[in-house]
Scaffold this active site. Structure first.
Site, PDB file in Angstrom:
ATOM      1  N   CYS A 170     -29.490   0.199 -21.861  1.00  0.00           N
ATOM      2  CA  CYS A 170     -29.964  -0.067 -20.503  1.00  0.00           C
ATOM      3  C   CYS A 170     -31.410  -0.535 -20.477  1.00  0.00           C
ATOM      4  CB  CYS A 170     -29.795   1.175 -19.631  1.00  0.00           C
ATOM      5  SG  CYS A 170     -30.707   2.618 -20.209  1.00  0.00           S
ATOM      6  N   GLU A 172     -36.622   9.944 -25.593  1.00  0.00           N
ATOM      7  CA  GLU A 172     -35.262  10.132 -25.071  1.00  0.00           C
ATOM      8  C   GLU A 172     -34.278  10.312 -26.230  1.00  0.00           C
ATOM      9  OE1 GLU A 172     -32.554   7.335 -24.217  1.00  0.00           O
ATOM     10  OE2 GLU A 172     -33.774   5.537 -24.489  1.00  0.00           O
ATOM     11  N   GLY A 173     -33.299  11.178 -26.025  1.00  0.00           N
ATOM     12  CA  GLY A 173     -32.394  11.544 -27.104  1.00  0.00           C
ATOM     13  C   GLY A 173     -31.228  10.606 -27.312  1.00  0.00           C
ATOM     14  N   GLU A 174     -30.886   9.781 -26.313  1.00  0.00           N
ATOM     15  CA  GLU A 174     -29.680   8.958 -26.411  1.00  0.00           C
ATOM     16  C   GLU A 174     -29.815   7.792 -27.384  1.00  0.00           C
ATOM     17  OE1 GLU A 174     -31.092   9.778 -23.593  1.00  0.00           O
ATOM     18  OE2 GLU A 174     -29.639  10.782 -22.284  1.00  0.00           O
ATOM     19  N   GLY A 226     -17.990   6.927 -13.063  1.00  0.00           N
ATOM     20  CA  GLY A 226     -18.003   6.612 -14.487  1.00  0.00           C
ATOM     21  C   GLY A 226     -17.487   7.790 -15.292  1.00  0.00           C
ATOM     22  N   THR A 227     -16.932   7.497 -16.468  1.00  0.00           N
ATOM     23  CA  THR A 227     -16.336   8.560 -17.285  1.00  0.00           C
ATOM     24  C   THR A 227     -16.705   8.455 -18.760  1.00  0.00           C
ATOM     25  OG1 THR A 227     -14.325   7.199 -17.519  1.00  0.00           O
ATOM     26  CG2 THR A 227     -14.339   8.851 -15.751  1.00  0.00           C
ATOM     27  N   GLY A 228     -17.723   7.672 -19.076  1.00  0.00           N
ATOM     28  CA  GLY A 228     -18.129   7.527 -20.470  1.00  0.00           C
ATOM     29  C   GLY A 228     -19.090   8.621 -20.904  1.00  0.00           C
ATOM     30  N   TYR A 237     -22.287   8.513 -21.013  1.00  0.00           N
ATOM     31  CA  TYR A 237     -23.400   8.631 -20.075  1.00  0.00           C
ATOM     32  C   TYR A 237     -23.007   9.509 -18.883  1.00  0.00           C
ATOM     33  CZ  TYR A 237     -28.050   6.731 -19.036  1.00  0.00           C
ATOM     34  OH  TYR A 237     -29.399   6.556 -18.852  1.00  0.00           O
ATOM     35  N   ALA A 238     -21.738   9.406 -18.479  1.00  0.00           N
ATOM     36  CA  ALA A 238     -21.254  10.249 -17.384  1.00  0.00           C
ATOM     37  C   ALA A 238     -21.270  11.714 -17.797  1.00  0.00           C
ATOM     38  CB  ALA A 238     -19.846   9.816 -16.984  1.00  0.00           C
TER      39      ALA A 238
END
Length: 436
Positions: free
Chosen positions: A47, A116-118, A191-193, A195-196
């Protein structure tokens, strides 16, 4: 030659990043097709950034600007973004600077929210995707493996990962002033990924109890069951919006999920909430920006959230930067050592060829034994140890060619000249173009 085309929140607006992210598969395919220039590629699309890490066949310094322009043209053609627009919103990193940049990215030092951890997982998945596509070279594999090791070192040895806050948690912190009671607020998650999942965890940490999930791709029921929340049926989006105080979108779809028409329909339902906060974490955007113009709707998107990113936690960031710099220096040193490898192989072959010839002559005279042969081979290995160590030392000092020339002069070896190495510099792509 390693090369990185980078467009991030530091150089581009989110509209451009959104268009690049949407066309990431096409860009990856286009780079793979340019085999005359690009030997391998790994594309990282998040992102906050779009980056292409490339292994370029031609190692000559003069090829740097030419290669960068070829990459720009490929990205432009695949994404539909004008080359001049890409040039003005991007940077190019060459050779050793590529490692320093990627190590900093994977460690969270280049993120909107430092630490950030992602991002470490996103870097790892970009390598996995490139492996599946068959576009990873040995140099790129080593680069990304070292990046993962570096990010783990930063996580384990500094406080940057805990000091930094993810984009999700930062967005919810910004929402604090709008949500008086998280336990009572009705939340709709779109959303369901992965990130969700992170968004739901952050919401629960805030105390949210009434969370429902809607999936544009029809996965709401499965996600809801595994996370113990309620799903919203495919035809229930408008009603769910009307009943929600907070909407958090983080879907991977490329079209807007929430449009002014859908939101207006929700606002016209009986009993609809008077005010509604929408947090759009999607890239591409899940929410049409025009939604922000509707009465009673407040929109926080990635661009707005990034403006409120906290200052770096100075001590943790400095410690992390030291680790990154050391790892990048070691990566550069190991790559430098590769320049003397052909000469070392040739020298070893020459010594053992001479040794084998002498042993064979001794056998012909009947004065050789296994013990003598073993001793001679051991002696040859001992004699080769010091030149091998010295060769790597010279390579790390940037003097690889001195060893190659010396080995050729002393032993008459036919060794390919060491490839010139580029300095670790970072320049804007526009500057690269002007230099060509």
């Amino acid at each position: 030659m390693l090369l990185c085309f980078s467009s991030s929140h530091r150089t581009a607006d989110f509209d451009l990043l959104e268009r690049l992210e949407r066309n990431a598969p096409a860009v990856s395919a286009a780079l793979a097709e340019h085999s005359e220039v690009v030997a391998g590629s790994v594309v990282l699309a998040t992102c906050n950034r779009f980056e292409a890490y490339l292994d370029i066949d031609e190692p000559l310094p003069a090829a740097r600007a030419v290669s960068a322009e070829a990459v720009i043209d490929a990205v432009s053609a695949a994404s539909g973004i004008a080359a001049d627009e890409l040039r003005s919103a991007s940077s190019v990193y060459c050779d050793d600077a590529v490692a320093e940049h990627l190590f900093a990215v994977s460690s969270g030092l280049e993120s909107v929210v430092v630490g950030e951890g992602e991002i470490a997982g996103q870097v790892r998945r970009s390598l996995e995707n490139a492996r599946a596509a068959g576009t990873v070279t040995n140099d790129l594999e080593r680069l990304f493996q070292d990046a993962s090791r570096t990010s783990r070192g930063v996580k384990n040895r500094t406080g940057i990962m805990t000091a930094g806050r993810s984009m999700v948690r930062l967005a919810l912190e910004l929402a604090e002033s709008r949500i008086s009671d998280w336990a009572q607020a009705r939340v709709l998650l779109v959303g369901t990924g992965k990130y969700a999942g992170a968004s739901l965890a952050a919401l629960r940490d805030k105390g949210s109890e009434d969370v429902r999930v809607f999936s544009p791709s029809g996965r709401a029921a499965k996600f809801a069951h595994s996370h113990d929340i309620l799903p919203v049926e495919a035809d229930g989006l408008v009603e769910a919006l009307a009943e929600s105080d907070l909407v958090v979108t983080c879907s991977a779809v490329t079209d807007h999920v929430l449009t002014p028409a859908i939101m207006t329909a929700a606002q016209n339902l009986p009993g609809t909430r008077e005010r509604r906060l929408v947090i759009d974490l999607g890239l591409p955007r899940n929410v049409d920006p025009a939604v922000a113009g509707l009465p009673g709707v407040e929109l926080l998107d990635l661009e707005t959230i990034s403006l409120h990113a906290p200052l770096e936690e100075l001590n943790a960031a400095d410690d992390a930067r030291e680790i990154v710099d050391a790892a990048a220096a070691e990566f550069a040193a190991k790559r430098a050592e590769q320049a003397v490898t052909p000469a070392l192989v040739a020298l070893r072959k020459h010594v053992f060829d001479v040794l084998d010839a002498e042993i064979e002559r001794a056998r012909g005279r009947g004065d050789s034994s296994e013990q003598t042969e073993a001793a001679l081979r051991h002696l040859a290995g001992v004699l080769l140890h010091t030149p091998s160590v010295r060769a790597r030392e010279l390579a790390r000092q940037g003097e690889a060619q001195a060893f190659v020339d010396g080995a050729s002069a002393l032993f008459g070896l036919d060794v390919e000249p060491a490839a010139p190495r580029l300095s670790a510099v970072v320049r804007d792509i526009a500057d690269e173009s002007a230099a060509s």
